[in-house]
Design a protein around this motif. Structure first.
Motif, PDB file in Angstrom:
ATOM      1  N   LEU A 134      45.699  32.103 -52.404  1.00  0.00           N
ATOM      2  CA  LEU A 134      46.409  31.385 -51.202  1.00  0.00           C
ATOM      3  C   LEU A 134      46.007  29.751 -50.536  1.00  0.00           C
ATOM      4  N   VAL A 135      44.518  29.728 -51.058  1.00  0.00           N
ATOM      5  CA  VAL A 135      44.216  28.522 -51.009  1.00  0.00           C
ATOM      6  C   VAL A 135      44.179  27.475 -52.508  1.00  0.00           C
ATOM      7  N   VAL A 136      44.655  27.709 -53.597  1.00  0.00           N
ATOM      8  CA  VAL A 136      45.090  27.051 -54.775  1.00  0.00           C
ATOM      9  C   VAL A 136      46.895  26.882 -54.374  1.00  0.00           C
ATOM     10  N   LYS A 186      43.474  27.597 -42.723  1.00  0.00           N
ATOM     11  CA  LYS A 186      42.787  27.415 -44.082  1.00  0.00           C
ATOM     12  C   LYS A 186      44.115  26.322 -44.724  1.00  0.00           C
ATOM     13  N   MET A 187      45.666  27.339 -44.715  1.00  0.00           N
ATOM     14  CA  MET A 187      46.398  27.340 -44.772  1.00  0.00           C
ATOM     15  C   MET A 187      47.439  27.048 -43.997  1.00  0.00           C
ATOM     16  N   ALA A 192      52.571  27.389 -41.721  1.00  0.00           N
ATOM     17  CA  ALA A 192      53.729  26.640 -41.425  1.00  0.00           C
ATOM     18  C   ALA A 192      55.429  26.904 -42.206  1.00  0.00           C
ATOM     19  N   TRP A 193      55.178  26.943 -43.885  1.00  0.00           N
ATOM     20  CA  TRP A 193      55.925  26.980 -44.011  1.00  0.00           C
ATOM     21  C   TRP A 193      56.623  28.843 -43.955  1.00  0.00           C
ATOM     22  N   ALA A 194      56.004  30.270 -44.347  1.00  0.00           N
ATOM     23  CA  ALA A 194      56.181  31.345 -43.486  1.00  0.00           C
ATOM     24  C   ALA A 194      57.301  31.306 -42.887  1.00  0.00           C
ATOM     25  N   ILE A 195      56.975  30.815 -41.320  1.00  0.00           N
ATOM     26  CA  ILE A 195      57.580  30.748 -40.562  1.00  0.00           C
ATOM     27  C   ILE A 195      59.475  30.359 -40.517  1.00  0.00           C
TER      28      ILE A 195
END
Lengths: 233, 238
Positions: A134-136, A186-187, A192-195
C-alpha cells in the motif's frame, strides 16, 4: 449501442465483478446483473467462460468477455464516448496498466496471503507485506493523481476501479485481524482517495456494504478454513 | 555511454534487455514487426545499470523500453504501448471484442503457461510436479484453441493479419520451452497430443523477423542450468 443487450455474470462479494459494475456505471450503460451461485454455476456461466469458469463475465451482443481487466478495456472501447476509463495518451495508459498488474499480481496476492497465513508471526508478516504494498501504491497515487482527487484525475478511471474494488476486502482483513492497513498517517493520499471513491456516483450504489462483506467472510472462513482467503472471482 | 541524452532525445527508442530473456525477445519482436528502430542496451543482471534501476525501481527487471525519456516496463504493457504508439502493422486486432479475446488469451498464457514454466524451472520434487501438471493442463487448452483457430490458410493466432499479439506472447515457447524442459528435467511438449501447437511453433520459428533472433539452444541451456542450480542452492541453504 442503444438497446444492445448487456449482461453481467457476477457475485455480490466479488471485487472483480464490482469492477464491471462500476465501469458500466461510468459509461451509463444499462445492463442485467445475473447473481451467480459459485457452488452451483449456471449453464450460461459454464458456457460463457469454459476455460476458467469464473465471474465476472460480460455478455454483449451474445458474445462473452472474461477477465476483469480485459472487460474494463472492452467497455472503454465498445462505448468510446466520454468519460474515458483509460487515459488517451499511450504512456499514461502504460503506467495505468503497469499499476493494475502490480495491484492484481502483488497487492491482491499479499491480501489473500493474510487469510492463509498461519500463526501470529505468519499473520504479522503477511499483514506487513500488504502495508508495504500500500505504501508503494501511495507513491503511485501521488504521481498519477498530481494532487487531484483520483488516480485518473478529477474523475474515476482504470486504476481507481482496479484498486477501489478491494477496499471492502481490505476492511475485512483489518477487522478480522484487528489491525489498520489503510493507515491515514502512513497513506494519507490513499486514505482520502478511498473515502471519495466510495462516495462516487458510479460506486456508492453498487459497492457491497463492508459489514455485510465482513459477515460473509466470517461465515465463509469459518465453514471452509482451507479456502485460503480466495475471493469468489 | 551518454544514456541520459540518448534516452531523452525526442522519438528515440531504447530497449534495456538481456540476451536470453524471452520477455525481452517479445518486445524486440513487436518493435521489429512495426519496423521501429531502437537502440539495444545489454544489461549485466549481476550489476544492474543506474538507468535500469531508476527506470524500473519497483521490479528492477528487463525489459524496459525508454521512449521520449519515458520508461515503460512489463513486457505485455510494453507491447500494447508499442501498438498504440506506432500505428502501422497492428499487433492487436481492431475490433473491441477481438481485442478482449486477445487480452484474455495473453493473460491465460502468462498465468497458466509462462509463470508455471518459470516456477518449474526453478523448483524440484513435489513443487515442480505440481507446476508441470498445471502446464500440461494449460497446453491442452492451447492445443484446443489452436485446433479451433488455425488451419492451412490461417497459420497464426493473429488471423488474416499474420502474426499478432497472442503469437508474440506465446512465441517464447518455440525456443525456450525445450530449454526449460531439458534443464528442469520434465516434459510438457508432446507432438502427438499437440499437433496443431507444434505446427504453430514450426511456423513461428520461420517468420523472417523472428528466425534470426532465436539463438542456439546450447547457450540457453547452459545459462538456465546455471540459474536453476543457483536457485536450488539458495533454497537448500535456507
Amino acid at each position: 449501442m442503444a438497446g444492445s443487450e448487456v449482461k453481467v455474470l457476477g457475485t455480490w462479494a466479488s471485487p472483480f465483478a464490482l469492477r464491471v459494475h462500476i465501469a458500466l456505471g461510468i459509461k451509463s450503460v444499462k445492463y442485467e446483473w445475473v447473481e451467480e451461485n459459485l457452488e452451483a454455476k449456471s449453464q450460461l456461466l459454464l458456457e460463457s467462460n469454459p476455460i476458467n469458469k469464473q465471474v465476472p463475465v460480460l455478455i454483449h451482443h451474445h458474445k462473452p468477455i472474461c477477465e476483469s481487466l480485459a472487460i474494463l478495456q472492452y467497455i472503454d472501447e465498445a462505448w468510446p464516448s466520454a468519460p474515458s476509463i483509460l487515459p488517451s495518451d499511450p504512456h499514461h495508459r502504460a503506467v495505468a496498466r503497469f499499476w493494475a498488474a502490480y495491484i492484481d499480481h502483488k497487492l491482491f496476492t499479499w491480501l489473500k496471503g493474510v487469510a492463509s497465513a498461519e500463526g501470529a508471526e505468519g499473520k504479522k508478516v503477511a499483514l506487513d507485506q500488504v502495508r508495504e504494498g500500500l505504501v508503494v501504491v501511495e507513491a503511485a497515487f501521488w504521481k498519477c493523481s498530481k494532487g487531484r482527487d483520483f488516480f485518473s484525475g478529477a474523475g474515476i478511471g482504470y486504476l481507481d476501479i482496479v484498486l477501489g474494488c478491494f477496499l471492502g476486502w481490505l476492511y475485512v482483513a483489518e477487522k478480522r485481524n484487528d489491525v489498520k492497513l489503510l493507515d491515514e498517517e502512513k497513506m494519507p493520499g490513499l486514505a482520502a482517495w478511498a473515502i471519495k471513491f466510495c462516495q462516487h456516483g458510479a460506486v456508492k450504489d453498487v459497492m457491497p456494504d463492508k459489514d455485510e462483506l465482513l459477515d460473509y467472510a466470517n461465515m465463509v472462513f469459518q465453514a471452509m478454513p482451507k479456502l485460503n482467503g480466495q475471493c469468489p472471482s | 555511454m551518454a544514456s541520459g541524452s540518448v534516452a531523452n532525445q525526442e522519438g528515440k527508442v531504447m530497449l534495456l534487455g538481456f540476451w536470453c530473456s524471452p520477455f525481452v525477445k517479445r518486445v524486440e519482436w513487436a518493435l521489429k514487426f512495426k519496423g521501429v528502430e531502437y537502440d539495444y542496451v545489454e544489461e549485466d543482471l549481476t550489476n544492474k545499470s543506474t538507468l535500469l534501476l531508476t527506470s524500473n525501481p519497483i521490479h528492477k527487471k528487463v525489459p524496459v523500453l525508454i521512449h521520449n525519456g519515458n520508461p515503460i516496463v512489463e513486457s505485455l504493457v510494453i507491447i500494447e504501448y508499442i501498438d498504440e504508439t506506432w500505428k502501422q502493422n497492428p499487433i492487436l486486432p481492431q475490433d473491441p471484442y477481438e481485442r478482449a479475446m486477445a487480452r484474455f488469451w495473453a493473460n491465460f498464457i502468462e498465468q497458466k503457461v509462462t509463470e508455471p514454466a518459470r516456477d518449474a524451472l526453478l523448483s524440484q520434487g513435489e513443487q515442480q510436479e505440481k507446476k508441470v501438471k498445471e502446464i500440461k493442463e494449460a497446453m491442452e487448452v492451447v492445443e484446443g484453441e489452436a485446433k479451433a483457430k488455425l488451419n492451412d490458410k490461417t497459420i497464426f493466432f493473429g488471423g488474416e493479419n499474420g502474426v499478432g499479439y497472442v503469437d508474440i506472447v506465446l512465441g517464447w515457447t518455440c525456443n525456450w520451452m525445450e530449454t526449460v524442459e531439458e534443464v528442469g528435467g520434465f516434459k510438457v511438449l508432446d507432438p502427438e497430443s499437440q499437433p496443431q501447437f507444434h505446427k504453430w511453433m514450426a511456423n513461428f520459428r520461420e517468420v523472417p523477423f523472428i528466425k534470426p533472433t532465436l539463438g542456439p539452444k546450447e547457450k540457453l541451456v547452459e545459462y538456465f542450468r546455471m540459474v536453476r542450480q543457483a536457485c536450488l542452492g539458495l533454497v537448500a541453504n535456507k
